[in-house]
Design an enzyme around this catalytic site. Structure first.
Site, mmCIF file in Angstrom:
data_model
loop_
_atom_site.group_PDB
_atom_site.id
_atom_site.type_symbol
_atom_site.label_atom_id
_atom_site.label_comp_id
_atom_site.label_asym_id
_atom_site.label_seq_id
_atom_site.Cartn_x
_atom_site.Cartn_y
_atom_site.Cartn_z
ATOM 1 N N CYS A 103 -23.837 8.820 -14.863
ATOM 2 C CA CYS A 103 -24.273 8.145 -16.303
ATOM 3 C C CYS A 103 -24.006 6.120 -16.092
ATOM 4 C CB CYS A 103 -22.512 7.774 -16.597
ATOM 5 S SG CYS A 103 -22.481 7.737 -18.744
ATOM 6 N N ARG A 137 -22.406 6.593 -29.823
ATOM 7 C CA ARG A 137 -22.663 6.455 -28.900
ATOM 8 C C ARG A 137 -22.061 8.600 -28.489
ATOM 9 N NH1 ARG A 137 -20.913 2.884 -25.363
ATOM 10 N NH2 ARG A 137 -19.732 4.166 -23.990
ATOM 11 N N HIS A 201 -18.766 13.418 -15.932
ATOM 12 C CA HIS A 201 -18.335 13.068 -15.606
ATOM 13 C C HIS A 201 -17.254 14.161 -15.542
ATOM 14 C CE1 HIS A 201 -18.567 7.934 -15.968
ATOM 15 N NE2 HIS A 201 -19.193 8.768 -16.827
#
Ligand code: GLN
Length: 305
Positions: A103, A137, A201
């Site tokens: 990320c 997002r 993640h």
């Protein structure tokens, strides 16, 4: 000095893992990536030395595998400044070290990334990618099928980012998105040589042991498989996370927000639906699709002692 740990710290033939800036870049359990590499190496009898490097310490140039996690915008900007000034990570990558970045760390590997207002900021220029900021997002579970030439299969992870990433010449997409956002164009992550970045993640290597083994094999050569007992919990975790993923076409962060069914996370970074992906309806995961990208050259053989 960077701190060392591990049963084989400093041993001559040990695999050197370098965890870069956990004080700035480690969200959503990214440290688990380091733990999984340590464990999977030791289960094969490979001695491991782990070096933890905070942002006020120099990045050693003699590591075998470098790890960077995700981060919020301001720590990410600070990390970029310090890593550019330090030069150690770029030098190590130039010498053929394996780099695995998640990320914010993935974006930092590139030529530029989006700052807190979306302004372009210089990255480390280790990977020919450019990241900017999308309109909203991407938050939630992500599933993606890895470039078959890498032999990793399906990835499961969690993403939370506003960055969108475009790949330049010489860089291949790591995977094709089945559900979620990834790079924002239907692809997820990127790799070139032995440098690999991803938006996942989760932590990524805990959920995707085949990806961990790919990184280990780039550094240490061919590895024997682990016995079924050692894989049991990982496989159960994978099954559980994949079963929790809602279906939906890959999304772009550039698209305008659309009306959402009630109960789903909003498009502006509102809470993700537990186990799901903000703004993506539930259902089964679509069948695996052929990977359309160009075939990628096999990784270079290890050049380090
Ligand atoms: N701050 C970056 C973004 O929002 C990276 C986020 C992260 O590492 N999870 O795109």
């Amino acid at each position: 000095m960077p701190s060392r740990r591990g049963a084989h710290a400093g041993g001559p033939g040990s695999l050197r893992l370098v965890w870069v800036y956990p004080d700035l870049l480690s969200t959503y359990g990214d440290r688990g990536n380091l733990l999984v590499l340590e464990r999977r190496a030791r289960l094969r009898g490979l001695p491991v030395e782990s070096v933890i490097v905070n942002a006020d310490q120099p990045v050693p140039r003699q590591g075998d595998i470098y790890l960077m996690g995700g981060g919020e915008d301001l720590p990410q900007i600070l990390a970029a400044r310090r890593l550019r000034a330090d030069g150690g990570l770029r030098a190590a990558a130039g010498h053929g070290a394996v780099v695995f970045a998640v990320c914010a760390g993935y974006q930092l590997l590139g030529v530029e990334f989006g700052g807190e207002e979306g302004q372009p900021l210089p990255g480390l220029e280790i990977l020919n990618i450019r990241s900017g900021r999308g309109e909203r997002r991407g938050v939630g579970e992500i599933v993606a099928d890895v470039d078959p030439s890498l032999g990793v299969g399906r990835l499961t992870g969690f993403e939370n980012h506003q960055g969108v990433t475009r790949l330049g010449p010489g860089v291949s997409p790591l995977a094709r998105v089945v559900a979620g956002v990834g790079n924002g164009d239907g692809t997820e992550g990127a790799y070139a040589g032995r440098v690999l970045g991803t938006y996942l993640h989760g932590p990524a290597l805990v959920r995707n042991p085949a990806l961990a083994d790919l990184l280990l094999s780039w550094a240490a050569g061919r590895l024997p498989p682990l016995n079924a007992r050692d894989e049991e919990w990982t496989l159960r975790l994978r099954e559980q996370r994949l079963a929790a993923v809602p279906a939906g076409p890959p999304r772009s962060l550039d698209e305008r927000p659309r009306p959402r069914p009630p109960g789903l996370g909003d498009a502006s970074g509102g809470p993700a639906q537990p186990g799901g992906h903000a703004g993506v309806p539930r259902g089964g995961i679509p069948a695996r699709r052929a990977f359309p990208g160009p075939p990628s050259p096999p990784p270079r053989p290890p050049t380090r002692p």
